[in-house]
Design a protein around this motif. Structure first.
Motif, mmCIF file in Angstrom:
data_model
loop_
_atom_site.group_PDB
_atom_site.id
_atom_site.type_symbol
_atom_site.label_atom_id
_atom_site.label_comp_id
_atom_site.label_asym_id
_atom_site.label_seq_id
_atom_site.Cartn_x
_atom_site.Cartn_y
_atom_site.Cartn_z
ATOM 1 N N GLN A 51 0.835 -1.198 0.000
ATOM 2 C CA GLN A 51 0.000 0.000 0.000
ATOM 3 C C GLN A 51 0.870 1.248 0.000
ATOM 4 O O GLN A 51 1.774 1.389 0.816
ATOM 5 N N SER A 104 -16.016 0.458 0.185
ATOM 6 C CA SER A 104 -14.722 -0.189 0.394
ATOM 7 C C SER A 104 -13.895 -0.043 -0.879
ATOM 8 O O SER A 104 -14.294 -0.526 -1.940
ATOM 9 N N ASP A 121 -10.319 -0.815 -2.643
ATOM 10 C CA ASP A 121 -9.131 -1.651 -2.483
ATOM 11 C C ASP A 121 -7.881 -0.904 -2.932
ATOM 12 O O ASP A 121 -7.937 0.273 -3.332
ATOM 13 N N ARG A 162 -16.508 -0.103 9.366
ATOM 14 C CA ARG A 162 -15.049 -0.242 9.380
ATOM 15 C C ARG A 162 -14.479 0.296 10.699
ATOM 16 O O ARG A 162 -13.626 -0.333 11.327
ATOM 17 N N LEU A 176 -14.837 -6.584 9.356
ATOM 18 C CA LEU A 176 -13.779 -6.224 8.400
ATOM 19 C C LEU A 176 -13.574 -7.252 7.296
ATOM 20 O O LEU A 176 -12.681 -7.085 6.464
ATOM 21 N N GLU A 232 -13.211 -6.136 3.639
ATOM 22 C CA GLU A 232 -12.072 -5.334 3.195
ATOM 23 C C GLU A 232 -11.136 -6.156 2.317
ATOM 24 O O GLU A 232 -10.844 -7.314 2.613
ATOM 25 N N HIS A 233 -10.663 -5.549 1.248
ATOM 26 C CA HIS A 233 -9.759 -6.226 0.329
ATOM 27 C C HIS A 233 -8.408 -6.464 0.992
ATOM 28 O O HIS A 233 -7.958 -5.674 1.830
ATOM 29 N N SER A 234 -7.757 -7.543 0.629
ATOM 30 C CA SER A 234 -6.487 -7.914 1.258
ATOM 31 C C SER A 234 -5.385 -6.896 1.012
ATOM 32 O O SER A 234 -4.382 -6.881 1.723
ATOM 33 N N THR A 275 -5.653 -3.726 1.456
ATOM 34 C CA THR A 275 -5.813 -2.580 2.350
ATOM 35 C C THR A 275 -5.280 -2.895 3.739
ATOM 36 O O THR A 275 -5.143 -4.066 4.118
ATOM 37 N N GLU A 292 -6.850 -2.629 6.480
ATOM 38 C CA GLU A 292 -7.890 -3.370 7.206
ATOM 39 C C GLU A 292 -7.913 -4.834 6.787
ATOM 40 O O GLU A 292 -8.169 -5.718 7.613
ATOM 41 N N GLY A 293 -7.641 -5.096 5.499
ATOM 42 C CA GLY A 293 -7.566 -6.481 5.040
ATOM 43 C C GLY A 293 -6.421 -7.222 5.700
ATOM 44 O O GLY A 293 -6.548 -8.401 6.049
#
Length: 418
Positions: free
Chosen positions: A90, A116, A118, A304, A353, A356-358, A360, A362-363
């Motif tokens: 990220q 959400s 990503d 979130r 959560l 959430e995409h991996s 991010t 949060e992922g």
């Protein structure tokens, strides 16, 4: 970005018209401070550059058109994190995202959907609770823990409308009192602002506060908290001071508490678990316990923020329970109860959560939380076995020795974990 929008007229005419059909609030913005800023830093440089001297396939680019594009970008975009880099990590930069379909949803300070995005800037929309047929889908352009005044100011200046959602209409903000201040007449009264008949009125003795006094108090508190260094002692000072004048759950006080929570979390993460001072663990737990119910009230259903806060609450509960057991302040059965409670909170956090995409943060937190859930369940099994040993201690001295051994083994195995 306005230039990129204009270039669509040549490369993707359909997408250009889709963007231009969005609300720009052009007339409301005309002559305002934001209009003058765009005129100076966007319109004038572009027009003087000469790049639009010739028509764009019959499109005449004028200052008015550029102002309109700036308006629709301000009114319809929202902040997103930057894309992932070539390695899939990220990136730290922020960007503005413009998604045509999300602009069809109206704003509410208590939205029934959650967006959400990503690491590749793809957006997905989730219903935070079951949506009834014909119910309007809405999103939020404000932060949940902002008080009504700050939210309304942000929406008026940035989006050019006044929100009339259920939360904005309620002077107490659904009982959270994020905008209320203490009454000068009675001990436990809180004064809230009523918009229908503009006044600050106490919920106990019904005394009124002068608006001049309220403005003075709020300005002083805002300046004091914003200028406060991110040091634990200074943060505790402003929290104690303004909890008395405002209230412990006022949005400005909560802002300082969030900063303090971040500092305490940093200490816990950078220090061996057994070396973290116990007051730090206790204070972190207290702050999580104060903030989480407010978030759950303001963001019911899928959230979130609630997911992240619930995860931190579970971690604080586990850390403090282990330390209290290590110092014999609680017995094994109390430790078990706390760990089981923490397990339930951790499962809730994961459920919040999972969407959430991996790519991010949060992922990534979900992956970590799943590993910790497995470890926590193993720890609960150990504590249960330890309690069984303790229940046999009255039968023989040998069982007594086994019980002591179980306690020591638990401390060795789990005491150093965060």
């Amino acid at each position: 970005m306005p230039v990129r929008c204009l270039m669509l007229y040549r490369s993707n005419r359909e997408r250009y018209h889709e963007i231009m059909s969005m609300e720009s609030r052009l007339e409301e913005r005309r002559g305002t401070e934001i209009w003058d800023i765009h005129e100076k830093f966007v319109v004038k440089p572009l027009m003087e550059s000469g790049i639009f001297a010739e028509k764009f396939d019959e499109l005449e680019v004028t200052g008015e058109l550029i102002q309109r594009i700036c308006g629709l970008l301000d009114a319809n975009t929202f902040e997103i994190r930057g894309n992932v880099d070539s390695r899939g990590s990220q990136m730290g930069n922020l960007a503005r995202g413009l998604y045509p379909k999300t602009t069809l949803m109206v704003h509410s300070c208590m939205p029934n959907t959650l967006l959400s995005v990503d690491g590749y800037s793809n957006v997905r929309v989730f219903a935070t609770a079951p949506v009834k047929m014909g119910e309007i889908l809405n999103i939020s352009y404000t932060r949940s823990l902002f008080g009504t005044y700050d939210r309304q100011t942000h929406l008026r200046k940035g989006k050019y409308f006044v929100c009339t959602c259920r939360r904005c209409k309620d002077p107490t903000e659904l009982g959270t009192h994020l905008s209320s201040i203490r009454c000068l007449e009675c001990d436990d009264g809180l004064c809230s602002f009523y918009t229908t008949d503009p006044r600050w009125e106490c919920n106990k003795c019904h005394k009124l506060l002068k608006r001049e006094y309220v403005n003075e108090v709020l300005c002083a508190a805002r300046d004091d908290i914003m200028a406060c260094p991110p040091e634990i002692r200074d943060l505790e000072r402003v929290i104690a001071k303004h909890s008395k004048v405002l209230n412990p759950y006022h949005s400005l006080v909560i802002e300082a508490k969030q900063t303090l929570l971040g500092e305490l979390k940093s200490i816990c993460m950078s220090t061996d678990a057994m070396a973290v001072p116990k007051p730090v663990l206790r204070r972190k737990f207290e702050l999580c316990e104060e903030i989480l119910p407010i978030l759950r009230t303001l963001e019911p259903g899928l959230s979130r923020l609630v997911g992240i806060a619930t995860y931190e609450y579970h971690a604080a509960l586990v850390d403090l329970s282990r330390r209290n057991f290590d110092t014999t302040e609680i017995r094994s059965h109390e430790l078990l109860d706390n760990l089981i409670k923490a397990e339930g909170e951790l499962k809730q956090a994961i459920n919040m959560l999972l969407f959430e995409h991996s790519s991010t943060p949060e992922g990534q937190l979900v992956k970590r939380a799943m590993r910790e859930l497995k470890e926590l369940r193993a720890e609960i099994a150990v504590v249960r076995a330890m309690i069984e040993d303790e229940n046999l201690e009255s039968q023989s001295s040998r069982n007594q020795r086994n019980s002591n051994s179980s306690n020591n083994n638990y401390r060795i195995k789990f005491g150093k974990r965060r």
